[in-house]
Design a protein around this motif. Structure first.
Motif, PDB file in Angstrom:
ATOM      1  N   LYS A  30      44.639   9.330  21.674  1.00  0.00           N
ATOM      2  CA  LYS A  30      43.364   9.828  22.484  1.00  0.00           C
ATOM      3  C   LYS A  30      43.092   8.821  23.469  1.00  0.00           C
ATOM      4  O   LYS A  30      43.078   9.191  24.797  1.00  0.00           O
ATOM      5  CB  LYS A  30      42.266  10.055  21.680  1.00  0.00           C
ATOM      6  CG  LYS A  30      41.113  10.574  22.528  1.00  0.00           C
ATOM      7  CD  LYS A  30      39.813  10.770  21.642  1.00  0.00           C
ATOM      8  CE  LYS A  30      38.740  10.904  22.590  1.00  0.00           C
ATOM      9  NZ  LYS A  30      37.287  11.112  21.949  1.00  0.00           N
ATOM     10  N   VAL A  31      43.222   7.404  23.106  1.00  0.00           N
ATOM     11  CA  VAL A  31      42.848   6.324  23.921  1.00  0.00           C
ATOM     12  C   VAL A  31      44.080   6.531  25.080  1.00  0.00           C
ATOM     13  O   VAL A  31      43.920   6.498  26.358  1.00  0.00           O
ATOM     14  CB  VAL A  31      42.681   5.068  23.370  1.00  0.00           C
ATOM     15  CG1 VAL A  31      42.938   3.988  24.433  1.00  0.00           C
ATOM     16  CG2 VAL A  31      41.333   5.048  22.852  1.00  0.00           C
ATOM     17  N   MET A  32      45.191   6.553  24.611  1.00  0.00           N
ATOM     18  CA  MET A  32      46.390   6.389  25.656  1.00  0.00           C
ATOM     19  C   MET A  32      46.697   7.519  26.472  1.00  0.00           C
ATOM     20  O   MET A  32      47.018   7.461  27.613  1.00  0.00           O
ATOM     21  CB  MET A  32      47.560   6.144  24.763  1.00  0.00           C
ATOM     22  CG  MET A  32      47.647   5.009  23.611  1.00  0.00           C
ATOM     23  SD  MET A  32      47.501   3.314  24.889  1.00  0.00           S
ATOM     24  CE  MET A  32      48.655   3.404  25.818  1.00  0.00           C
ATOM     25  N   LYS A  33      46.086   8.739  25.940  1.00  0.00           N
ATOM     26  CA  LYS A  33      46.260   9.928  26.667  1.00  0.00           C
ATOM     27  C   LYS A  33      45.076  10.006  27.984  1.00  0.00           C
ATOM     28  O   LYS A  33      45.600  10.492  29.008  1.00  0.00           O
ATOM     29  CB  LYS A  33      46.245  11.157  25.874  1.00  0.00           C
ATOM     30  CG  LYS A  33      47.438  11.611  25.035  1.00  0.00           C
ATOM     31  CD  LYS A  33      47.180  13.015  24.288  1.00  0.00           C
ATOM     32  CE  LYS A  33      48.532  13.131  23.552  1.00  0.00           C
ATOM     33  NZ  LYS A  33      48.485  14.443  22.788  1.00  0.00           N
ATOM     34  N   THR A  34      44.105   9.657  27.470  1.00  0.00           N
ATOM     35  CA  THR A  34      42.666  10.008  28.332  1.00  0.00           C
ATOM     36  C   THR A  34      42.502   8.891  29.167  1.00  0.00           C
ATOM     37  O   THR A  34      41.874   8.975  30.202  1.00  0.00           O
ATOM     38  CB  THR A  34      41.527  10.407  27.587  1.00  0.00           C
ATOM     39  OG1 THR A  34      41.205   9.288  26.646  1.00  0.00           O
ATOM     40  CG2 THR A  34      41.845  11.619  26.660  1.00  0.00           C
ATOM     41  N   LEU A  35      43.123   7.646  29.137  1.00  0.00           N
ATOM     42  CA  LEU A  35      42.764   6.358  29.977  1.00  0.00           C
ATOM     43  C   LEU A  35      43.282   6.520  31.091  1.00  0.00           C
ATOM     44  O   LEU A  35      44.510   6.831  31.483  1.00  0.00           O
ATOM     45  CB  LEU A  35      43.474   5.171  29.311  1.00  0.00           C
ATOM     46  CG  LEU A  35      42.789   3.836  29.240  1.00  0.00           C
ATOM     47  CD1 LEU A  35      41.359   3.739  28.960  1.00  0.00           C
ATOM     48  CD2 LEU A  35      43.668   2.877  28.640  1.00  0.00           C
ATOM     49  N   LEU A  36      42.400   6.397  31.857  1.00  0.00           N
ATOM     50  CA  LEU A  36      42.663   6.458  33.627  1.00  0.00           C
ATOM     51  C   LEU A  36      43.295   5.363  33.970  1.00  0.00           C
ATOM     52  O   LEU A  36      43.325   4.173  33.831  1.00  0.00           O
ATOM     53  CB  LEU A  36      41.394   6.837  34.501  1.00  0.00           C
ATOM     54  CG  LEU A  36      40.553   8.164  34.073  1.00  0.00           C
ATOM     55  CD1 LEU A  36      39.351   8.246  34.962  1.00  0.00           C
ATOM     56  CD2 LEU A  36      41.608   9.333  34.187  1.00  0.00           C
ATOM     57  N   GLU A  66      38.056   3.053  20.907  1.00  0.00           N
ATOM     58  CA  GLU A  66      38.091   4.282  21.382  1.00  0.00           C
ATOM     59  C   GLU A  66      36.478   4.733  21.417  1.00  0.00           C
ATOM     60  O   GLU A  66      36.219   5.701  22.541  1.00  0.00           O
ATOM     61  CB  GLU A  66      38.399   5.314  20.247  1.00  0.00           C
ATOM     62  CG  GLU A  66      38.450   6.859  20.378  1.00  0.00           C
ATOM     63  CD  GLU A  66      37.420   7.625  20.242  1.00  0.00           C
ATOM     64  OE1 GLU A  66      37.125   8.664  20.771  1.00  0.00           O
ATOM     65  OE2 GLU A  66      36.526   6.931  19.289  1.00  0.00           O
ATOM     66  N   GLN A  67      35.618   4.440  21.114  1.00  0.00           N
ATOM     67  CA  GLN A  67      34.140   4.956  20.951  1.00  0.00           C
ATOM     68  C   GLN A  67      33.560   4.096  22.234  1.00  0.00           C
ATOM     69  O   GLN A  67      32.825   4.919  22.927  1.00  0.00           O
ATOM     70  CB  GLN A  67      33.225   4.239  19.887  1.00  0.00           C
ATOM     71  CG  GLN A  67      33.367   5.189  18.508  1.00  0.00           C
ATOM     72  CD  GLN A  67      32.691   4.347  17.535  1.00  0.00           C
ATOM     73  OE1 GLN A  67      32.259   3.415  17.394  1.00  0.00           O
ATOM     74  NE2 GLN A  67      32.203   5.516  16.508  1.00  0.00           N
ATOM     75  N   ARG A  68      34.132   2.779  22.574  1.00  0.00           N
ATOM     76  CA  ARG A  68      33.659   2.153  23.861  1.00  0.00           C
ATOM     77  C   ARG A  68      34.301   2.918  25.162  1.00  0.00           C
ATOM     78  O   ARG A  68      33.492   3.188  25.876  1.00  0.00           O
ATOM     79  CB  ARG A  68      34.071   0.811  23.779  1.00  0.00           C
ATOM     80  CG  ARG A  68      33.059  -0.157  22.864  1.00  0.00           C
ATOM     81  CD  ARG A  68      33.467  -1.327  22.920  1.00  0.00           C
ATOM     82  NE  ARG A  68      34.599  -2.018  22.516  1.00  0.00           N
ATOM     83  CZ  ARG A  68      35.481  -2.591  23.252  1.00  0.00           C
ATOM     84  NH1 ARG A  68      35.335  -2.494  24.641  1.00  0.00           N
ATOM     85  NH2 ARG A  68      36.594  -2.780  22.414  1.00  0.00           N
ATOM     86  N   ILE A  69      35.255   3.394  24.952  1.00  0.00           N
ATOM     87  CA  ILE A  69      35.996   4.008  26.192  1.00  0.00           C
ATOM     88  C   ILE A  69      35.670   5.398  26.514  1.00  0.00           C
ATOM     89  O   ILE A  69      35.127   5.910  27.392  1.00  0.00           O
ATOM     90  CB  ILE A  69      37.397   4.154  25.885  1.00  0.00           C
ATOM     91  CG1 ILE A  69      38.236   2.768  26.143  1.00  0.00           C
ATOM     92  CG2 ILE A  69      38.134   5.064  26.849  1.00  0.00           C
ATOM     93  CD1 ILE A  69      39.626   2.618  25.701  1.00  0.00           C
ATOM     94  N   GLN A  70      35.128   5.925  25.159  1.00  0.00           N
ATOM     95  CA  GLN A  70      34.602   7.414  25.233  1.00  0.00           C
ATOM     96  C   GLN A  70      33.131   7.327  25.975  1.00  0.00           C
ATOM     97  O   GLN A  70      32.710   8.267  26.641  1.00  0.00           O
ATOM     98  CB  GLN A  70      34.611   8.195  23.886  1.00  0.00           C
ATOM     99  CG  GLN A  70      34.285   9.413  23.568  1.00  0.00           C
ATOM    100  CD  GLN A  70      34.967  10.466  24.589  1.00  0.00           C
ATOM    101  OE1 GLN A  70      36.277  10.441  24.814  1.00  0.00           O
ATOM    102  NE2 GLN A  70      34.234  11.225  25.703  1.00  0.00           N
TER     103      GLN A  70
END
Length: 662
Positions: free
Chosen positions: A293-299, A346-350
């Motif tokens: 999820k991190v790798m897919k959604t990271l801008l 993941e929580q911090r990025i989200q």
């Protein structure tokens, strides 16, 4: 060809198992019409087997001594081959005897006894193959017994219905005898039925044995695989828990406890640890999902902020992708530590993404016209009286939003653990900055388009602007003024409204501290799209103001009523019998106009002209709409003009009252 060294012990084990099986022939006896003959055949087969087996007892080599076997491998191989060939013949003959014995059994109970005394002999492959069709015959026999029991039951029920009673055992009362009869009938069914559960069909046995032969090897290989697999193209992680392992655990969960004890030790150990594997797989699945999820959604603008942290995680993941397997000790602790690290990231990025989404939602509330029609009703004009209140309310919303947006950006600074002076953070702030520019653009565009949509000449539109035409002798004036360059006029008011709209971006301090401007207003005023909308609106205002002024000029024909002095005009009328025209005055400038006092009918003509003029003004429309959206309220001017006409008419009437007598 010499047997491989590792195959010899298994050959010896096969010989011993065959010997144990055929040892049972010595005690095997049959009943029935052909029971004696069949028993003799079995005894003969037992004696033949004993003779065959003596070969290995009297051979010069020791079957259990591998060193001795090395000295005479070919001799052992030949003996085994010949022995197995003769055993196959015995298996076929034994199967024939068992089939004949089965055919002689009178009922299901005797058939089950036959299978019971045959025991492991029925599990020998060739015997099982030849006898397997008798299992279906056994089911048919049981089915016939069921039919017989059903017939007995039906007959008894019929007897009770016809005679009121049915026979019971001797000396037993009716009720107890009936219960005993029912119990015996049930036992006749349940006895054979319970025996079916003790039979293992050859197909079932073969399927289970084949599975046992491969499960250990498959399990060992699958357990030695790395914990994780990374797709070389997408770089996405997946849990490398083989489907074969899942299949093994699933198969074993359905096996009976007695069957589980017979499986290989590796598979049994794995099954006993199934809860451990379930939890480990579940944790790794969560970890992989969070990582993916991190790798897919990271801008692109976010990646540099966590790049170093991701590199550390990838370094730790490499062990799970290459060396750590499902058998490695400490795999659980490793997985938990790595899962916690990835979960935290993941929580911090989200949360940072949620904050950005909240900023976008905040800006959506800006997209609403600042200035609207009165009470929001389509038929009402633009409310200019409460524009200051509306502006302050909207400005308050923008200021409050600005404070919250700055707080959210500061929270993201903490979430990304970024250095506020770093270039990557400045790039990220510029990204949010551009987002705010878009938000302000949409907010200003919304207000401008609202005004443009309501000033477009089209069917169904109602006036949004209004001006009153009033008589302020000696002029006709608009309120607000529609003349260009007049302070407080309609053009000036609209300019002020647009200024208030374009001032909205100045209410939020710039996010980017390195920007030249402290706020966003300058950039938005320079945007061609907004400037074009602004220019279009002001052009429409200028055009409609010109139309309104032209309309005002059409009332100049009545100007003499409020410009000329009534007493002076009355004096002229009394001297000359009519009101002098400019041309007449000019023509007699030198010799003077001869006096001609009016007669009574002259007064009547003059008064009637004012009455006619009054009726003409009464018929004037009270309002006039230009281009569908600009309304001129003529009623103040109309009322004042009618009042003036009445004064003129009354002046002549009053003179007659005061000075004319019969």
């Amino acid at each position: 060809m010499t047997l491989p060294q590792m195959e010899k012990p298994s050959r010896v084990m096969g010989l011993l198992k065959t010997a144990l099986d055929f040892e049972k022939l010595e005690r095997l006896e049959f009943s029935g019409l052909r029971g004696n003959a069949l028993s003799q055949q079995v005894q003969q087969m037992h004696e033949e087997f004993e003779e065959m087996y003596k070969v290995f007892m009297e051979c010069p080599y020791d079957c259990l001594d591998l060193q001795s076997m090395v000295m005479s491998p070919q001799e052992f191989e030949n003996d085994v081959r010949e022995f197995n060939k003769r055993v196959e013949d015995l298996d076929r003959r034994l199967a024939t005897v068992l089939i004949q014995a089965f055919d002689d059994t009178p009922d299901v109970e005797h058939a089950f006894k036959l299978f019971d005394i045959a025991g492991p002999l029925l599990e020998r492959p060739l015997v099982a193959q030849d006898v397997s069709h008798k299992y279906l015959a056994l089911i048919r026999m049981f089915s016939r017994d069921l039919d017989a029991v059903r017939l007995l039951y039906s007959q008894r029920i019929q007897e009770e219905a016809e005679h009121g009673f049915s026979p019971v055992h001797k000396n037993m009362p009716t009720m107890a005898g009936g219960i005993r009869w029912a119990q015996e009938l049930r036992q006749r069914i349940q006895g054979p039925f319970s025996n079916f559960t003790l039979i293992t069909h050859p197909y079932e046995r073969r399927l289970y044995e084949d599975w046992c032969q491969t499960v250990s090897e498959k399990s060992q290989y699958s357990l030695s695989l790395p914990l994780l697999h990374r797709d070389p193209n997408t770089k996405q992680l997946s849990v490398n828990f083989s489907p074969q392992l899942i299949s093994v655990l699933k198969e074993m969960s359905y096996l009976q406890p007695t069957e589980v004890k017979l499986i290989p030790e590796t598979a049994a150990s794995m099954f006993s640890s199934r809860e451990f594997y379930r939890q480990l797989v579940a944790n790794l699945e969560l970890m992989a999902n969070w990582y993916n999820k991190v790798m897919k959604t990271l801008l692109e603008v976010e990646f540099p902020l966590v790049e170093e942290e991701l590199q550390n995680i990838d370094l730790r993941l490499r062990a799970a992708e290459e060396t750590l397997s499902w058998k490695t000790e400490g795999a659980w602790d490793y997985a938990m530590q790595l899962t916690n690290s990835i979960r935290d990231l993941e929580q911090r990025i989200q949360k940072a993404k949620d904050n950005v989404e909240e900023i976008q939602n905040i800006m959506k509330a800006w997209v609403s016209p600042i200035f609207k029609r009165k009470d929001g009703k389509k038929e009402c004009p633009l409310s200019l009286d409460d524009q200051q209140d509306r502006k302050e309310k909207y400005y308050g919303l923008i200021r409050e939003s600005g404070v919250k947006i700055h707080a959210l950006v500061q929270e993201n600074l903490v979430l990304f653990a970024a250095d506020p002076a770093s270039s990557v953070w400045k790039t990220y702030v510029n990204y949010i900055d551009s987002m705010l520019l878009d938000g302000f653009f949409l907010a200003i565009e919304c207000s401008l388009k609202y005004l443009l949509e309501n000033t477009e000449y089209k069917a169904g539109i109602t006036p949004i602007f209004e001006a009153q035409l009033s008589l302020v002798p000696p002029e006709l004036v608009f309120h607000p003024s529609l003349d260009s360059g007049v302070k407080g006029g309609l053009y000036d008011i609209v300019e002020s409204l647009l200024g208030s709209i374009f001032a909205v971006p100045s209410l939020v301090p710039r996010l980017s501290p390195h920007s030249d401007s402290p706020h966003y207003q300058g950039e938005l005023e320079d945007m061609a799209d907004l400037a074009s909308l602004r220019s279009m609106l002001m052009e429409r205002m200028q055009k409609v103001m010109t139309l309104c002024c032209s309309y005002r000029n059409t009332f100049s024909q009545y100007s003499y009523l409020y410009v000329e002095d009534r007493k002076e005009i009355l004096g002229q009328f009394l001297l000359y019998g009519h009101v002098l025209t400019p041309e007449e005055i000019e023509a007699h400038a030198e010799d003077g106009i001869p006096e001609s006092p009016p007669l009574l009918h002259h007064f009547k003509v003059q008064i009637d002209s004012y009455e006619t003029l009054y009726a003409e003004v009464v018929s004037l429309e009270p309002t006039k709409v230009f281009d569908g959206w600009m309304q001129v309220d003529v009623r103040p001017f109309k009322a004042a003009l009618l009042n003036t006409i009445k004064k003129w008419s009354l002046m002549f009437k009053q003179h007659l009252v005061d000075y004319v007598t019969n």
